[in-house]
Structures are given as structure tokens and as C-alpha cells.
Design a protein around this motif. Structure first.
Motif, PDB file in Angstrom:
ATOM      1  N   ARG A 195      -2.455   2.442  -4.889  1.00 23.99           N
ATOM      2  CA  ARG A 195      -1.688   3.684  -4.911  1.00 23.99           C
ATOM      3  C   ARG A 195      -2.640   4.860  -4.740  1.00 23.99           C
ATOM      4  O   ARG A 195      -3.556   5.044  -5.546  1.00 23.99           O
ATOM      5  N   LEU A 196      -2.420   5.654  -3.701  1.00 24.93           N
ATOM      6  CA  LEU A 196      -3.225   6.845  -3.452  1.00 24.93           C
ATOM      7  C   LEU A 196      -2.297   8.047  -3.546  1.00 24.93           C
ATOM      8  O   LEU A 196      -1.383   8.200  -2.730  1.00 24.93           O
ATOM      9  N   TYR A 197      -2.528   8.882  -4.560  1.00 26.06           N
ATOM     10  CA  TYR A 197      -1.649  10.019  -4.839  1.00 26.06           C
ATOM     11  C   TYR A 197      -2.392  11.322  -4.566  1.00 26.06           C
ATOM     12  O   TYR A 197      -3.422  11.586  -5.186  1.00 26.06           O
ATOM     13  N   THR A 198      -1.855  12.154  -3.678  1.00 24.79           N
ATOM     14  CA  THR A 198      -2.486  13.448  -3.410  1.00 24.79           C
ATOM     15  C   THR A 198      -1.788  14.639  -4.056  1.00 24.79           C
ATOM     16  O   THR A 198      -2.389  15.693  -4.158  1.00 24.79           O
ATOM     17  N   PRO A 199      -0.523  14.553  -4.507  1.00 23.21           N
ATOM     18  CA  PRO A 199       0.117  15.749  -5.050  1.00 23.21           C
ATOM     19  C   PRO A 199      -0.073  15.927  -6.561  1.00 23.21           C
ATOM     20  O   PRO A 199      -0.195  14.962  -7.307  1.00 23.21           O
ATOM     21  N   PHE A 224       0.850  -1.194   0.000  1.00 21.74           N
ATOM     22  CA  PHE A 224       0.000   0.000   0.000  1.00 21.74           C
ATOM     23  C   PHE A 224       0.881   1.238   0.000  1.00 21.74           C
ATOM     24  O   PHE A 224       1.827   1.335   0.781  1.00 21.74           O
ATOM     25  N   LEU A 225       0.573   2.212  -0.876  1.00 22.14           N
ATOM     26  CA  LEU A 225       1.325   3.458  -0.962  1.00 22.14           C
ATOM     27  C   LEU A 225       0.377   4.640  -0.900  1.00 22.14           C
ATOM     28  O   LEU A 225      -0.556   4.738  -1.705  1.00 22.14           O
ATOM     29  N   ALA A 226       0.586   5.525   0.070  1.00 26.00           N
ATOM     30  CA  ALA A 226      -0.156   6.785   0.172  1.00 26.00           C
ATOM     31  C   ALA A 226       0.871   7.901   0.059  1.00 26.00           C
ATOM     32  O   ALA A 226       1.673   8.119   0.968  1.00 26.00           O
ATOM     33  N   ILE A 272      -5.602   5.893  -7.239  1.00 27.04           N
ATOM     34  CA  ILE A 272      -6.536   6.977  -6.944  1.00 27.04           C
ATOM     35  C   ILE A 272      -5.769   8.288  -7.078  1.00 27.04           C
ATOM     36  O   ILE A 272      -4.766   8.501  -6.399  1.00 27.04           O
ATOM     37  N   CYS A 273      -6.231   9.167  -7.948  1.00 23.62           N
ATOM     38  CA  CYS A 273      -5.548  10.428  -8.224  1.00 23.62           C
ATOM     39  C   CYS A 273      -6.001  11.537  -7.265  1.00 23.62           C
ATOM     40  O   CYS A 273      -7.015  11.394  -6.573  1.00 23.62           O
ATOM     41  N   PRO A 274      -5.245  12.644  -7.226  1.00 25.33           N
ATOM     42  CA  PRO A 274      -5.547  13.731  -6.296  1.00 25.33           C
ATOM     43  C   PRO A 274      -6.963  14.274  -6.461  1.00 25.33           C
ATOM     44  O   PRO A 274      -7.473  14.407  -7.579  1.00 25.33           O
ATOM     45  N   GLY A 275      -7.597  14.570  -5.326  1.00 26.89           N
ATOM     46  CA  GLY A 275      -8.893  15.223  -5.317  1.00 26.89           C
ATOM     47  C   GLY A 275     -10.087  14.320  -5.521  1.00 26.89           C
ATOM     48  O   GLY A 275     -11.218  14.796  -5.604  1.00 26.89           O
TER      49      GLY A 275
END
Length: 197
Positions: free
Chosen positions: A120-124, A99-101, A157-160
Motif C-alpha cells: 500500500r502506497l499512500y500519498t494523501p 498493489f494499491l497506489a 508506505i506513508c505520504p512523503g
């Protein structure tokens, strides 16, 4: 799509303060950010190594690292986080291996969520402007995953993005926009396939 407004330099505020406010910040220029990510990555390595001999101790370390962790949360290593304090996990959620956040945006995972391996959860988001990218500007957007969601293996999952309660995201999907509650979505980019009964 990354925000397009031009970043502004405010020397009176730390890059961390700008980050958590959802404003443009320079991720490679705030010494506190480098220190936080280094400490978080070190903690992740300890959690991953501890799990093999003592899963309960690893879970206790995970609870110390993450912003909030509900009752009955379970995970399988390895886990990789940038900023543990920005991750919030509801009761009964299961996180499978790898898991990667990533990034400093807030990630809220609801109750009884099933997260498949290699999620993969990417917030930037980086700036679209080439000069701003060279200057190291970035902006984060939150991710929200509703209760009783199932993310298949290797989902991105992409930002926002917000995923509504009870939805299923098919393996390998790249979710670039919000997904309503109670649907099956899959593909790259993910799209709603059908409503779930």
C-alpha cells in the motif's frame, strides 16, 4: 504527520492543478478529479480482467495507464490506482498481487524493485483541523523508492517517504519516515533494524 498550514481557497485554479503542485485541494469538489479516478479505476479493472487470458495485453494496457514504465517491468493482478499518470516505475521492477497506489501524489519506483503482495502506497494527507476535513481538504506528498529495494508483503508506505537504494522493508511494516540506503527496516512504525552488507 499531515501538514498543518491552513488551506486557502483559490477559485482561479483547478483542484487538479493544486493537487499536482502539492498544495491543499478539495478532493471531493473537483469534477475533473472524480472523472480521472473513475477512468483510472475502470482501466485497472480492465487490466485485472485481461491478465488471466492475455498477460501481454494487460501489460500493454498498464503501460498506457501509468506515467512511465521501464523495460522488463512485470506485475501480477489485481492492481489498484487512483491516478495512473502519477506513478513512475523503473526497469526490471516486479509488482506482486494486490498493489494499491492511492492519491494524486507522485510515486517514483526505481529500477529492479521487488514489491510484495498487498503493498500500500499512500500519498494523501487530510487536514488535522476537523472543519477543514469536513470541507474536504487534502494534500499529497510524493513517495520515492530507490533502486533494488525489496518491500515485503503488506508493507504500507506513508505520504512523503523516501526509501534509499538497496534497502529491505520487512513484511507488514508501516513506513512513516524516510529509510536510508542499504538497511533492513521493519515494524510499526518501521525502524532500522540493521545495516545490510
Amino acid at each position: 504527520m499531515p501538514p498543518t498550514t491552513a488551506p486557502t481557497g483559490d477559485p482561479t485554479r483547478s483542484e487538479f492543478d493544486k493537487m499536482v503542485a502539492g498544495e491543499w485541494y478539495r478532493y471531493r469538489h473537483g469534477p475533473e478529479l472524480a472523472g480521472m479516478t473513475t477512468a483510472t479505476q475502470r482501466a485497472c479493472r480492465e487490466i485485472n480482467e485481461t491478465y488471466a487470458s492475455d498477460p501481454d495485453a494487460a501489460l500493454a494496457l498498464f503501460r498506457e495507464l501509468v506515467g512511465t514504465v521501464g523495460d522488463g517491468v512485470d506485475f501480477r493482478p489485481p492492481v489498484y490506482l487512483d491516478y495512473g499518470s502519477q506513478l513512475h516505475i523503473g526497469d526490471g521492477t516486479f509488482i506482486n498481487a494486490d498493489f494499491l497506489a492511492l492519491g494524486g501524489g507522485e510515486i517514483v519506483i526505481g529500477k529492479n524493485v521487488l514489491i510484495g503482495p498487498s503493498a500500500r502506497l499512500y500519498t494523501p494527507n487530510h487536514s488535522l483541523d476537523p472543519q477543514h476535513r469536513l470541507e474536504g481538504y487534502e494534500r499529497v506528498e510524493p513517495i520515492v523508492i530507490g533502486d533494488n529495494v525489496w518491500l515485503g508483503g503488506s508493507v504500507v508506505i506513508c505520504p512523503g517517504v523516501t526509501i534509499g537504494a538497496g534497502s529491505v522493508i520487512g513484511a507488514g511494516a508501516v513506513v512513516t519516515k524516510d529509510v536510508p540506503a542499504g538497511v533492513l527496516a521493519a515494524g510499526n512504525p518501521a525502524r532500522v533494524i540493521r545495516t545490510l552488507a
